[in-house]
Design an enzyme around this catalytic site. Structure first.
Site, mmCIF file in Angstrom:
data_model
loop_
_atom_site.group_PDB
_atom_site.id
_atom_site.type_symbol
_atom_site.label_atom_id
_atom_site.label_comp_id
_atom_site.label_asym_id
_atom_site.label_seq_id
_atom_site.Cartn_x
_atom_site.Cartn_y
_atom_site.Cartn_z
ATOM 1 N N HIS B 56 -46.271 25.879 -76.683
ATOM 2 C CA HIS B 56 -46.244 26.634 -77.924
ATOM 3 C C HIS B 56 -44.969 26.409 -78.956
ATOM 4 O O HIS B 56 -44.689 27.255 -79.992
ATOM 5 C CB HIS B 56 -46.390 28.151 -77.977
ATOM 6 C CG HIS B 56 -47.387 28.505 -76.882
ATOM 7 N ND1 HIS B 56 -48.616 28.378 -77.265
ATOM 8 C CD2 HIS B 56 -47.242 29.000 -75.858
ATOM 9 C CE1 HIS B 56 -49.518 28.726 -76.055
ATOM 10 N NE2 HIS B 56 -48.657 29.186 -75.415
ATOM 11 N N LYS B 104 -45.665 38.641 -74.581
ATOM 12 C CA LYS B 104 -46.857 38.438 -75.095
ATOM 13 C C LYS B 104 -47.965 39.061 -74.155
ATOM 14 O O LYS B 104 -47.929 38.827 -73.132
ATOM 15 C CB LYS B 104 -47.223 36.949 -75.555
ATOM 16 C CG LYS B 104 -46.273 36.443 -76.518
ATOM 17 C CD LYS B 104 -46.732 35.033 -77.077
ATOM 18 C CE LYS B 104 -46.808 34.148 -76.075
ATOM 19 N NZ LYS B 104 -45.487 33.745 -75.317
ATOM 20 N N HIS B 218 -54.231 29.672 -76.524
ATOM 21 C CA HIS B 218 -54.429 28.803 -75.504
ATOM 22 C C HIS B 218 -55.979 28.187 -75.460
ATOM 23 O O HIS B 218 -56.274 27.722 -74.400
ATOM 24 C CB HIS B 218 -54.234 29.285 -74.116
ATOM 25 C CG HIS B 218 -52.885 30.112 -73.930
ATOM 26 N ND1 HIS B 218 -52.743 31.407 -74.524
ATOM 27 C CD2 HIS B 218 -51.834 29.632 -73.507
ATOM 28 C CE1 HIS B 218 -51.531 31.841 -74.228
ATOM 29 N NE2 HIS B 218 -50.840 30.894 -73.792
#
Lengths: 210, 352
Positions: B56, B104, B218
């Protein structure tokens, strides 16, 4: 007969072989409803367990189990790392100092481990997780330990229950983990975590049967 | 698979080695993986740590530096980091003022950070964990793992990092982080899939002319697939999902210093007259030029809905490997958030 340390070490070694062999299959199951890394992660984790095992295999069973738990916790990642890590560690804490396990000890190990899964993941029955396998397996083991004194009898009794529980995850809709975002689309797929848990029981049965 | 890699198993390690060489102001630790400010621990300052799967970038490692994160823990690609990483990182950066974990909301990340918080607390370090769960594509918190943590994470790391720099204590940092999370909402759109190096093939299949609306970071499934439309139409849809999102309630688990405690949280919807920070993000493969086409329409939709964009961020900040696509995040900005947003930051991936 109780379960001795050599059998425990053999179990771990065979599990490593099984996760290496099933790496692609577990990853495919995970790709269908998760993030396609379960087989890769379990294979990596047990590879690390094999590296650590020679340093503790002459210690007591509690130490071996704790080492397995800590190794999985720090090498698997994802949700399965903390879940399996907690499973083995809780067993290890309970069995400190033991060099062999009677049927009661073994069932207490599984009970402590499943308690660890509950504490960490807070699953409910039917959420389509490894707990859907472990809950009925634990019940079957407890029942059998009530009438028998052999670990192999306990594991024998649990194996068909585990097989059924594994198949029973297929029609469930996932309510935990990444699979839950699929909603109804998670129905019709076997849960990867329940599958890797099933291999633990199946492999132990093979080891105990010699 | 066509990627700039050597061996698949060395991907994360070699990328960290490169980062360490390029940024001597960061300290990179390899056993276990974490990176932190070379000048950590900073005396008297709350340490802010985040982490998550790799893939990321620049989040999170690229946001380590003055004014943002003290430390970041990268996992394997798209796989959460493990508790020993957060534990070692926390010990390396804690000045005694405590450690805030920004987490997260993904099942794996949550469990690994919870295990880490227990370990860190066991060492007598003050610790708090705050979840980011801002992805409005997930409607239902009861039958799923809840909203995923996406774009608001970047904004929270900036704002809370600035607050820690200004001397907020641990509880104030945690309260602010929770507020930023509750004020932020995001929605993502994928034009293509992406390939995790270890898997070797795309995470999901998407037709040549198809887009997936409501995607996570994802390749989690979105709300629906449809034939690709104009940037204006897709932007309008994404923006309306965010702006028209009703109140959202869920239970989160936070460490209260001694044990885990459940907390009921409700995020209020946006209201006419709100000032917002608008963040248009690339999923990795979409060029910045196209993001400005998104921003153009986003500005129009916000005006029509009575929201005023007072600050913006446009670029790839929370990516999904080489995926083409974009996400929009809107963060309601009060005076406190704005002041901290404008504070200086000096990191490899974000400079102010």
């Amino acid at each position: 007969m109780s379960m001795n340390k050599a059998q425990l070490v053999t179990w771990l070694g065979k599990l490593n072989d099984v996760y290496a062999e099933k790496k692609e299959y577990l990853t495919e199951l995970d790709a269908a409803i998760g993030d396609a890394d379960h087989g890769i992660n379990m294979n990596r984790g047990f590879g690390k367990v094999m590296e650590k095992l020679p340093t503790v295999e002459d210690k007591d069973i509690g130490t071996i189990l704790k080492t397995v738990g800590m190794t999985l916790m720090s090498s698997v990642g994802g949700a399965s790392g903390p879940l399996y890590g907690t499973f083995w560690m809780k067993g290890g804490m309970l069995l400190a100092g033991k060099d062999e396990l009677a049927a009661d000890d073994f069932v207490q190990f599984i009970e402590a481990g499943v308690g660890g899964i509950l504490q960490r993941g807070r699953p409910e029955l039917g959420d389509k997780t490894m707990y859907d396998l472990w809950a009925p397996v634990l019940e079957a083991m407890k029942d059998e330990a009530g009438n028998a004194s052999e670990v192999i009898a306990v594991v024998d009794a649990a194996l068909p229950v585990a097989e059924k529980a594994l198949a029973d995850t297929i029609p469930l809709q996932a309510k935990k983990g990444r699979a839950s975002y699929l909603g109804e689309r998670s129905i019709g797929h076997q849960d990867p975590g329940a599958t890797s848990s099933y291999y633990m029981i199946e492999t132990l049965r093979d080891v105990l049967a010699g | 698979m066509k990627k700039l890699i050597n061996a698949v198993e060395d991907v994360v390690k070699e990328q960290l080695e490169g980062m360490a060489l390029a940024h001597p102001e960061l300290k990179v630790n390899y056993e276990p993986y974490y990176m932190c400010r070379a000048d950590a621990p900073v005396k008297g300052k709350v340490a802010v740590i985040s982490g998550g799967g790799s893939g990321h970038e620049p989040m999170h490692g690229g946001f380590v530096g003055k004014g943002m994160l003290d430390g970041a823990c990268p996992g394997e690609v798209f796989t959460s980091p493990t508790p020993d990483q957060m534990y070692e990182c926390a010990k390396a950066v804690d000045s005694g003022a405590g450690v805030l974990f920004i987490v997260k909301n993904y099942t794996g990340d949550v469990m690994n950070f919870e295990a880490a918080a227990e370990l860190v607390a066991g060492e007598g370090v003050k610790v708090q964990n705050i979840l980011i769960d801002d992805d409005v594509a997930v409607k239902d918190s009861l039958y799923t793992a809840g909203r995923r943590g996406v774009g608001t994470t970047v904004l929270a790391e900036k704002v809370v990092g600035a607050a820690a720099e200004e001397g907020y204590d641990l509880e104030q940092c945690a309260d602010l982080c929770r507020k930023v999370n509750q004020y932020g909402r995001s929605f993502g759109v994928a034009l293509t899939s992406c390939t995790v190096p270890a898997a070797g093939k795309p995470t999901f299949e998407l037709g040549e002319d198809e887009v997936e609306m409501g995607i996570g970071i994802h390749g989690e499934p979105g709300t629906h697939r449809m034939p690709i439309k104009s940037v204006d139409e897709m932007t309008q849809y994404a923006a309306e999902q965010i702006i028209d999102d009703p109140a959202y309630s869920r239970t989160v688990r936070e460490w209260d210093g001694e044990q885990w405690a459940d907390k009921e949280l409700t995020d209020e919807p946006f209201a006419k007259g709100d000032k917002v920070i608008a963040f248009v993000n690339s999923m990795g493969g979409t060029p910045v030029s196209e993001l400005y086409a998104v921003y153009r329409k986003l500005d129009e939709v916000c005006r029509a809905k009575g929201l005023t964009i007072v600050r913006n961020l446009v670029g790839p900040y929370i990516t999904s490997l080489e995926m083409q696509g974009f996400s929009i995040t809107l963060l309601k900005a009060d005076d406190e958030i704005l002041k901290l947003w404008d504070a200086p930051a000096s990191t490899p991936g974000f400079v102010r």
